[in-house]
Design a protein around this motif. Structure first.
Motif, PDB file in Angstrom:
ATOM      1  N   LEU A  29      -2.574  17.375  -2.031  1.00 25.68           N
ATOM      2  CA  LEU A  29      -1.566  16.737  -2.978  1.00 25.68           C
ATOM      3  C   LEU A  29      -1.183  17.997  -3.608  1.00 25.68           C
ATOM      4  O   LEU A  29      -1.909  19.015  -3.904  1.00 25.68           O
ATOM      5  N   GLY A  30      -0.277  17.895  -4.208  1.00 30.46           N
ATOM      6  CA  GLY A  30       0.607  18.957  -5.243  1.00 30.46           C
ATOM      7  C   GLY A  30       2.051  19.087  -4.994  1.00 30.46           C
ATOM      8  O   GLY A  30       2.804  18.132  -4.588  1.00 30.46           O
ATOM      9  N   SER A  31       2.587  19.994  -5.496  1.00 32.16           N
ATOM     10  CA  SER A  31       4.012  20.547  -5.298  1.00 32.16           C
ATOM     11  C   SER A  31       4.388  21.034  -3.847  1.00 32.16           C
ATOM     12  O   SER A  31       3.646  20.956  -3.144  1.00 32.16           O
ATOM     13  N   SER A  32       5.554  21.585  -3.948  1.00 32.48           N
ATOM     14  CA  SER A  32       6.317  22.209  -2.618  1.00 32.48           C
ATOM     15  C   SER A  32       5.316  23.079  -2.093  1.00 32.48           C
ATOM     16  O   SER A  32       5.443  23.343  -0.780  1.00 32.48           O
ATOM     17  N   VAL A  33       4.446  23.811  -2.855  1.00 31.57           N
ATOM     18  CA  VAL A  33       3.660  24.986  -2.289  1.00 31.57           C
ATOM     19  C   VAL A  33       2.826  24.429  -1.081  1.00 31.57           C
ATOM     20  O   VAL A  33       2.284  25.199  -0.430  1.00 31.57           O
ATOM     21  N   VAL A  34       2.195  23.245  -1.213  1.00 34.19           N
ATOM     22  CA  VAL A  34       1.396  22.460  -0.416  1.00 34.19           C
ATOM     23  C   VAL A  34       1.777  22.414   0.832  1.00 34.19           C
ATOM     24  O   VAL A  34       1.105  22.598   1.880  1.00 34.19           O
ATOM     25  N   ASP A  35       2.800  21.713   1.090  1.00 33.61           N
ATOM     26  CA  ASP A  35       3.553  21.280   2.515  1.00 33.61           C
ATOM     27  C   ASP A  35       3.817  22.683   3.102  1.00 33.61           C
ATOM     28  O   ASP A  35       4.024  22.665   4.259  1.00 33.61           O
ATOM     29  N   ARG A  36       4.381  23.620   2.410  1.00 36.79           N
ATOM     30  CA  ARG A  36       4.745  24.721   2.887  1.00 36.79           C
ATOM     31  C   ARG A  36       3.649  25.650   3.327  1.00 36.79           C
ATOM     32  O   ARG A  36       3.990  26.727   4.511  1.00 36.79           O
ATOM     33  N   GLY A  37       2.303  25.527   2.790  1.00 37.04           N
ATOM     34  CA  GLY A  37       1.160  26.552   2.969  1.00 37.04           C
ATOM     35  C   GLY A  37       0.252  25.770   3.916  1.00 37.04           C
ATOM     36  O   GLY A  37      -0.819  26.435   4.093  1.00 37.04           O
ATOM     37  N   TRP A  38       0.433  24.373   4.524  1.00 37.86           N
ATOM     38  CA  TRP A  38      -0.599  23.851   5.336  1.00 37.86           C
ATOM     39  C   TRP A  38      -0.072  23.241   6.638  1.00 37.86           C
ATOM     40  O   TRP A  38       1.135  22.438   6.523  1.00 37.86           O
ATOM     41  N   ALA A  39      -0.463  23.649   7.771  1.00 42.53           N
ATOM     42  CA  ALA A  39      -0.100  23.350   9.019  1.00 42.53           C
ATOM     43  C   ALA A  39      -1.229  22.579   9.664  1.00 42.53           C
ATOM     44  O   ALA A  39      -2.111  22.936  10.263  1.00 42.53           O
ATOM     45  N   HIS A  73     -10.543  22.666  14.509  1.00 43.56           N
ATOM     46  CA  HIS A  73     -11.741  22.122  13.900  1.00 43.56           C
ATOM     47  C   HIS A  73     -11.797  20.456  14.071  1.00 43.56           C
ATOM     48  O   HIS A  73     -12.805  20.098  13.526  1.00 43.56           O
ATOM     49  N   GLY A  74     -10.732  20.100  14.540  1.00 40.89           N
ATOM     50  CA  GLY A  74     -10.634  18.480  14.735  1.00 40.89           C
ATOM     51  C   GLY A  74     -10.653  17.894  13.396  1.00 40.89           C
ATOM     52  O   GLY A  74     -11.224  16.648  13.228  1.00 40.89           O
ATOM     53  N   LEU A  75     -10.040  18.393  12.278  1.00 41.26           N
ATOM     54  CA  LEU A  75      -9.858  17.922  11.116  1.00 41.26           C
ATOM     55  C   LEU A  75      -8.379  17.226  11.039  1.00 41.26           C
ATOM     56  O   LEU A  75      -7.142  17.856  11.347  1.00 41.26           O
ATOM     57  N   ALA A  76      -8.422  16.037  10.466  1.00 44.55           N
ATOM     58  CA  ALA A  76      -7.103  15.185  10.317  1.00 44.55           C
ATOM     59  C   ALA A  76      -6.773  15.245   9.017  1.00 44.55           C
ATOM     60  O   ALA A  76      -7.345  14.386   8.268  1.00 44.55           O
ATOM     61  N   MET A  77      -6.224  16.220   8.375  1.00 42.25           N
ATOM     62  CA  MET A  77      -6.111  16.301   6.950  1.00 42.25           C
ATOM     63  C   MET A  77      -4.543  16.141   6.690  1.00 42.25           C
ATOM     64  O   MET A  77      -3.797  17.408   7.354  1.00 42.25           O
ATOM     65  N   TYR A  78      -3.805  15.451   6.119  1.00 35.98           N
ATOM     66  CA  TYR A  78      -2.252  15.283   5.973  1.00 35.98           C
ATOM     67  C   TYR A  78      -1.943  16.096   4.643  1.00 35.98           C
ATOM     68  O   TYR A  78      -2.526  15.313   3.647  1.00 35.98           O
ATOM     69  N   ALA A  79      -0.803  16.621   4.717  1.00 42.37           N
ATOM     70  CA  ALA A  79      -0.360  16.825   3.154  1.00 42.37           C
ATOM     71  C   ALA A  79       0.797  15.722   2.769  1.00 42.37           C
ATOM     72  O   ALA A  79       1.795  15.314   3.549  1.00 42.37           O
ATOM     73  N   MET A  80       0.255  15.020   1.592  1.00 38.48           N
ATOM     74  CA  MET A  80       1.319  14.080   1.000  1.00 38.48           C
ATOM     75  C   MET A  80       1.647  14.633  -0.261  1.00 38.48           C
ATOM     76  O   MET A  80       1.854  13.936  -1.308  1.00 38.48           O
ATOM     77  N   SER A  81       2.209  15.738  -0.359  1.00 42.27           N
ATOM     78  CA  SER A  81       3.104  16.446  -1.500  1.00 42.27           C
ATOM     79  C   SER A  81       4.334  15.962  -1.626  1.00 42.27           C
ATOM     80  O   SER A  81       4.904  15.398  -0.655  1.00 42.27           O
ATOM     81  N   THR A  82       4.697  16.175  -2.827  1.00 43.32           N
ATOM     82  CA  THR A  82       6.328  16.179  -3.180  1.00 43.32           C
ATOM     83  C   THR A  82       6.731  17.386  -3.738  1.00 43.32           C
ATOM     84  O   THR A  82       6.085  17.975  -4.557  1.00 43.32           O
ATOM     85  N   ASP A  83       8.140  17.766  -3.649  1.00 43.53           N
ATOM     86  CA  ASP A  83       8.418  18.743  -4.562  1.00 43.53           C
ATOM     87  C   ASP A  83       8.277  18.507  -5.965  1.00 43.53           C
ATOM     88  O   ASP A  83       8.920  17.655  -6.218  1.00 43.53           O
ATOM     89  N   PHE A 141      -9.882  21.597  -5.916  1.00 44.43           N
ATOM     90  CA  PHE A 141      -8.853  22.076  -6.780  1.00 44.43           C
ATOM     91  C   PHE A 141      -8.623  23.238  -6.231  1.00 44.43           C
ATOM     92  O   PHE A 141      -9.524  24.255  -5.977  1.00 44.43           O
ATOM     93  N   MET A 142      -7.350  23.769  -6.073  1.00 40.84           N
ATOM     94  CA  MET A 142      -6.917  25.011  -5.549  1.00 40.84           C
ATOM     95  C   MET A 142      -5.447  25.623  -6.158  1.00 40.84           C
ATOM     96  O   MET A 142      -4.790  24.896  -6.756  1.00 40.84           O
ATOM     97  N   LEU A 143      -5.211  26.885  -5.871  1.00 40.55           N
ATOM     98  CA  LEU A 143      -3.905  27.454  -6.058  1.00 40.55           C
ATOM     99  C   LEU A 143      -3.465  27.935  -4.777  1.00 40.55           C
ATOM    100  O   LEU A 143      -4.259  28.801  -4.299  1.00 40.55           O
ATOM    101  N   HIS A 192       7.392  30.489  -1.939  1.00 41.33           N
ATOM    102  CA  HIS A 192       6.852  29.469  -0.984  1.00 41.33           C
ATOM    103  C   HIS A 192       6.731  30.458   0.370  1.00 41.33           C
ATOM    104  O   HIS A 192       7.407  31.403   0.850  1.00 41.33           O
ATOM    105  N   LEU A 193       5.594  29.928   1.094  1.00 42.29           N
ATOM    106  CA  LEU A 193       5.110  30.615   2.336  1.00 42.29           C
ATOM    107  C   LEU A 193       5.976  30.339   3.383  1.00 42.29           C
ATOM    108  O   LEU A 193       6.428  29.104   3.223  1.00 42.29           O
TER     109      LEU A 193
END
Length: 355
Positions: A56-66, A74-84, A242-244, A296-297
């Protein structure tokens, strides 16, 4: 009123609600296409109780997570539900919305939006979230919370004159009748689990960010926002990281976030700050080619962050590897599409001499 009439009225209201939801999606889509497709996938396509965690977070999140890459490795099902520009006061509501469908206990929350310069709650920040939420008590709670927040903290309160259009977005967007095109009626599907596509292969050289481990001070509003998130997590037995994301930030702002990290630690929650010289080196960040703008990445930078964060999660948390399970076939397909998309995109950039 007889029971038969009550059932007819209830049925009519249900059908009307569905029609209004679909019309709303058509009219809202162009302004929030990325968020719209992610939320549609969440509501309509993602099987219940299959996610391990959410970013979760702002636009930097979905730009930085594939997400497909972390799945493949790793078999991790982790989804980005961020919004700008997601306002952090809404985080608990977004978590509540997600947990209606996904029994998730692990949330990665980027704190960039906690900076004092980001605490003003503009109209577009609200709409980017609520225009894409299904109508529910939770959505109403978000809107009521936002209006109270604006009344208390905002300098600009003018958009509160049109509150009804937040509850019924069609009121704001109905004038788009003459602009509608084919793409408005079919929201692009997110086949790669929310991977950001719009500027994924852009390149912009930026200065190496200045980093600071100085712990600053939070004002009362910042403390209140953090406390709400932390107490909600404590009450619902949630685990936060919590991250940056790695992006330039003033020394003063870094001090504010470092203070927020201290609050998180006091609650026994984890923190991960990518704005660190050692991490920059470990990631192999290239500031002349890993970003598509000053903040943004691009997909190359996102790949580096995802690899590191995926490894970090796999090593520090106990999630089962779900690769090979039938209900996760869409994640395998997402990775195949992602790899093809990534390789083809950068091959084209190189062929054009841009990289």
């Amino acid at each position: 009123m007889r029971k038969k009439q009550i059932f007819k009225v209830a049925g009519f209201l249900i059908i009307l609600s569905f029609i209004l939801w679909e019309i709303n999606s058509v009219f809202v889509q162009p302004a929030t296409v990325g968020t719209n497709s992610r939320y549609r996938a969440f509501y309509k396509e993602e099987p219940e109780n299959t996610w391990d965690g959410v970013l979760l977070g702002s636009s930097v999140v979905d730009r930085g997570w594939a997400a497909p890459l972390a799945w493949h490795e790793h078999g991790l099902a982790m989804y980005a539900m961020s919004t700008d520009s997601l306002p952090l006061p809404f985080v608990t509501n977004v978590i509540e919305e997600i947990r209606k469908k996904q029994d998730v206990k692990f949330f990665i929350i980027d704190l960039r939006g906690l900076r004092t310069t980001k605490l003003e709650l503009q109209e577009f920040k609200i709409r980017r979230l609520t225009d894409n939420m299904k109508f529910s008590k939770n959505k109403i709670n978000v809107l009521n919370k936002s209006f109270d927040y604006v009344e208390k903290y905002n300098k600009d309160k003018s958009f509160l004159d049109d509150k009804l259009s937040f509850y019924i977005p069609f009121i704001k967007y109905h004038s788009r009748w003459n602009e509608l095109a084919q793409q408005d009626f079919k929201v692009p599907e997110t086949k790669m689990k929310g991977v950001y596509e719009e500027a994924a292969f852009g390149i912009r050289k930026i200065k190496r960010p200045v980093v600071s481990d100085k712990v600053g001070e939070l004002n009362q509003l910042q403390k209140d926002i953090m406390t709400e998130i932390l107490e909600y997590g404590k009450k619902n037995d949630l685990h936060y990281l919590f991250m940056l994301m790695p992006a330039p930030m003033s020394v003063n702002a870094q001090g504010q976030i470092n203070a927020a990290f201290e609050m998180a630690r006091e609650y026994g929650q984890d923190v991960l700050n990518f704005n660190d010289e050692n991490l920059y080196n470990e990631l192999g960040m290239e500031f002349d080619s890993d970003y598509y703008n000053a903040m943004h990445l691009n997909s190359k930078g996102a790949r580096k962050v995802t690899k590191y964060l995926g490894n970090y999660i796999a090593e520090n948390y106990d999630f089962k590897d779900k690769r090979g399970q039938a209900e996760y076939k869409s994640w395998d397909e997402a990775y195949e599409l992602y790899e093809q998309y990534y390789e083809t995109g950068w091959a084209k950039v190189k062929a054009e001499g841009k990289y």
